[in-house]
Design a protein around this motif. Structure first.
Motif, short mmCIF file in Angstrom:
data_model
loop_
_atom_site.label_atom_id
_atom_site.label_comp_id
_atom_site.label_asym_id
_atom_site.label_seq_id
_atom_site.Cartn_x
_atom_site.Cartn_y
_atom_site.Cartn_z
N MET A 1 0.85 -1.19 0.00
CA MET A 1 0.00 0.00 0.00
C MET A 1 0.88 1.23 0.00
SD MET A 1 -3.05 0.82 2.66
CE MET A 1 -3.64 -0.83 2.31
N ALA A 2 0.52 2.19 -0.84
CA ALA A 2 1.32 3.40 -0.94
C ALA A 2 1.30 4.16 0.37
CB ALA A 2 0.79 4.28 -2.07
N GLU A 3 2.46 4.63 0.79
CA GLU A 3 2.53 5.36 2.05
C GLU A 3 2.35 6.84 1.78
OE1 GLU A 3 6.08 4.74 4.13
OE2 GLU A 3 5.59 6.11 5.77
N GLY A 4 1.39 7.46 2.45
CA GLY A 4 1.12 8.86 2.22
C GLY A 4 1.94 9.76 3.11
N ASP A 5 1.90 11.01 2.80
CA ASP A 5 2.57 12.02 3.61
C ASP A 5 1.79 12.19 4.90
OD1 ASP A 5 3.69 15.42 2.92
OD2 ASP A 5 3.67 14.26 4.77
N ALA A 6 2.46 11.98 6.03
CA ALA A 6 1.78 12.02 7.32
C ALA A 6 1.20 13.40 7.61
CB ALA A 6 2.75 11.62 8.44
N LEU A 34 -16.78 0.28 4.56
CA LEU A 34 -15.83 1.21 3.95
C LEU A 34 -15.29 2.20 4.97
CD1 LEU A 34 -14.52 1.86 1.22
CD2 LEU A 34 -16.28 3.62 0.90
N ALA A 35 -16.15 2.67 5.88
CA ALA A 35 -15.69 3.59 6.92
C ALA A 35 -14.58 2.96 7.76
CB ALA A 35 -16.85 4.02 7.80
N ASP A 36 -14.79 1.72 8.19
CA ASP A 36 -13.77 1.02 8.99
C ASP A 36 -12.50 0.80 8.18
OD1 ASP A 36 -15.41 0.87 11.21
OD2 ASP A 36 -16.09 -1.18 10.79
N TYR A 37 -12.66 0.38 6.93
CA TYR A 37 -11.50 0.06 6.09
C TYR A 37 -10.64 1.29 5.85
CZ TYR A 37 -9.08 -2.65 2.44
OH TYR A 37 -8.15 -3.34 1.70
N LEU A 38 -11.30 2.39 5.47
CA LEU A 38 -10.54 3.60 5.15
C LEU A 38 -9.88 4.18 6.39
CD1 LEU A 38 -12.91 5.37 2.58
CD2 LEU A 38 -10.93 3.90 2.13
N THR A 39 -10.58 4.17 7.51
CA THR A 39 -9.98 4.66 8.76
C THR A 39 -8.72 3.88 9.09
OG1 THR A 39 -12.11 5.42 9.64
CG2 THR A 39 -10.36 4.98 11.23
N ALA A 40 -8.76 2.57 8.89
CA ALA A 40 -7.63 1.72 9.23
C ALA A 40 -6.40 2.01 8.38
CB ALA A 40 -8.02 0.25 9.08
N ILE A 41 -6.60 2.51 7.15
CA ILE A 41 -5.45 2.77 6.29
C ILE A 41 -5.10 4.26 6.19
CG2 ILE A 41 -5.86 0.68 4.95
CD1 ILE A 41 -6.98 2.39 2.69
N GLY A 42 -5.78 5.10 6.97
CA GLY A 42 -5.41 6.50 7.02
C GLY A 42 -6.11 7.39 6.01
N ILE A 43 -7.33 7.02 5.61
CA ILE A 43 -8.13 7.86 4.72
C ILE A 43 -9.40 8.24 5.48
CG2 ILE A 43 -9.42 7.98 2.55
CD1 ILE A 43 -7.44 5.99 1.37
N ASP A 44 -9.72 9.53 5.49
CA ASP A 44 -10.91 10.01 6.20
C ASP A 44 -12.13 9.95 5.29
OD1 ASP A 44 -9.40 10.51 8.41
OD2 ASP A 44 -9.25 12.67 8.09
N LEU A 45 -13.11 9.15 5.67
CA LEU A 45 -14.39 9.16 4.95
C LEU A 45 -15.19 10.34 5.48
CD1 LEU A 45 -16.35 7.89 2.96
CD2 LEU A 45 -17.19 6.43 4.81
N ILE A 166 -8.21 -2.48 -4.96
CA ILE A 166 -7.72 -1.12 -5.24
C ILE A 166 -6.89 -0.54 -4.11
CG2 ILE A 166 -9.66 -0.61 -6.77
CD1 ILE A 166 -10.91 1.03 -4.55
N ALA A 167 -6.95 -1.13 -2.92
CA ALA A 167 -6.26 -0.56 -1.75
C ALA A 167 -4.78 -0.28 -2.01
CB ALA A 167 -6.43 -1.47 -0.54
N PRO A 168 -4.04 -1.18 -2.69
CA PRO A 168 -2.61 -0.89 -2.91
C PRO A 168 -2.36 0.33 -3.78
CG PRO A 168 -3.06 -3.24 -3.19
CD PRO A 168 -4.39 -2.54 -3.13
N THR A 169 -3.36 0.81 -4.51
CA THR A 169 -3.17 1.95 -5.40
C THR A 169 -3.47 3.28 -4.72
OG1 THR A 169 -5.45 2.07 -6.27
CG2 THR A 169 -3.95 0.47 -7.28
N LEU A 170 -4.00 3.24 -3.50
CA LEU A 170 -4.43 4.46 -2.83
C LEU A 170 -3.32 5.06 -1.99
CD1 LEU A 170 -7.88 3.15 -1.52
CD2 LEU A 170 -7.45 4.42 -3.64
#
Length: 247
Positions: A1-6, A34-45, A166-170
């Motif tokens: 999974m791509a690492e984003g800028d903290a 989706l809310a749980d999944y995105l929160t876990a990887i650092g994306i705010d729904l 798609i998670a690895p592309t985000l």
């Protein structure tokens, strides 16, 4: 999974499409997932919308949400029936044409026995021009990604498998951390102090949630923050406020 800028917040909107959701015939199971999944990887729904199978409403929602958030996810309306209009609506939102995609057709031809790729099933190979395919390991009919919009099936097992694809592309941001403080007193006893703490720690999100425990009103305070040091300091301040209120 791509690492984003903290330091950068990565945001998302979710568009749930379908008359069956609004009528209550189908109970949505994708929003919570989706809310749980995105929160876990650092994306705010940040927003969820539910719209009917009306092209103009879908186009309007897609264009508003994709301009507002880093990513848009949709579920529903990419099946084989006449009322599955999501793909056409997404194409209209982007102002591109749509037709049977050779890549998608090849996937369906390999999946169905000879002679069983009916015109209705072939509708699931119609992809907007310029879109990339999203793998569907469950039933094979692909979703697609165009711009920052990810279009997926509504069936929960299929949608969830597509999200895994798609998670690895985000790109992702710093994960939201949280702490919980339970207070054996009603919310009204803490409200003023919590407002002051929120003001003192603007980088945190502090929510209070009233509960009933053994006939008594109690409160659960949830503190959320991306910075662990700030989170711990805010949590300690809340705990002290609870102790003082109980004294």
């Amino acid at each position: 999974m791509a690492e984003g800028d903290a330091q950068n917040e990565v945001t998302a909107g979710f568009l749930v499409i379908g008359d069956e959701i609004l009528s209550g015939r189908t109970k949505d199971k994708n929003i919570g997932f989706l809310a749980d999944y995105l929160t876990a990887i650092g994306i705010d729904l940040c927003e969820v919308r539910i719209v009917p199978d009306i092209r103009e409403r879908i186009v309007e929602a897609v264009n508003e949400l994709r301009a507002r958030y880093t990513y848009i996810f949709t579920s529903g309306g990419i099946g084989p029936t006449h009322d599955d209009i999501t793909a056409d609506s997404i194409a209209a939102a982007f102002g591109v044409s749509i037709d049977v995609d050779p890549r998608a057709r090849a996937i369906l031809e390999a999946h169905y026995p000879p002679g069983q790729l009916t015109p209705a099933r072939l509708r699931m190979a119609r992809i907007p021009d310029g879109a990339d395919l999203i793998e569907n390991p469950v039933s094979k009919a692909p979703g697609f990604r165009i711009g920052n919009v990810h279009v997926m099936a509504g069936v929960p097992s299929i949608m969830q498998a597509m999200v895994d694809s798609i998670a690895p592309t985000l790109k992702t941001g710093a994960k939201m951390l949280s702490r919980t403080v339970d207070a054996d007193l009603p919310e009204s006893r803490l409200a003023e102090r919590l407002a002051e703490i929120q003001q003192a720690f603007p980088e945190t999100l502090i929510g209070s949630y009233p509960r009933t425990t053994d006939g008594r009103f109690t409160t659960q305070v949830v503190i959320r923050c991306r910075n662990e040091d700030s989170l711990e300091r805010a949590t300690s301040t809340v705990e002290e406020a609870v102790r003082q209120a109980l004294a």
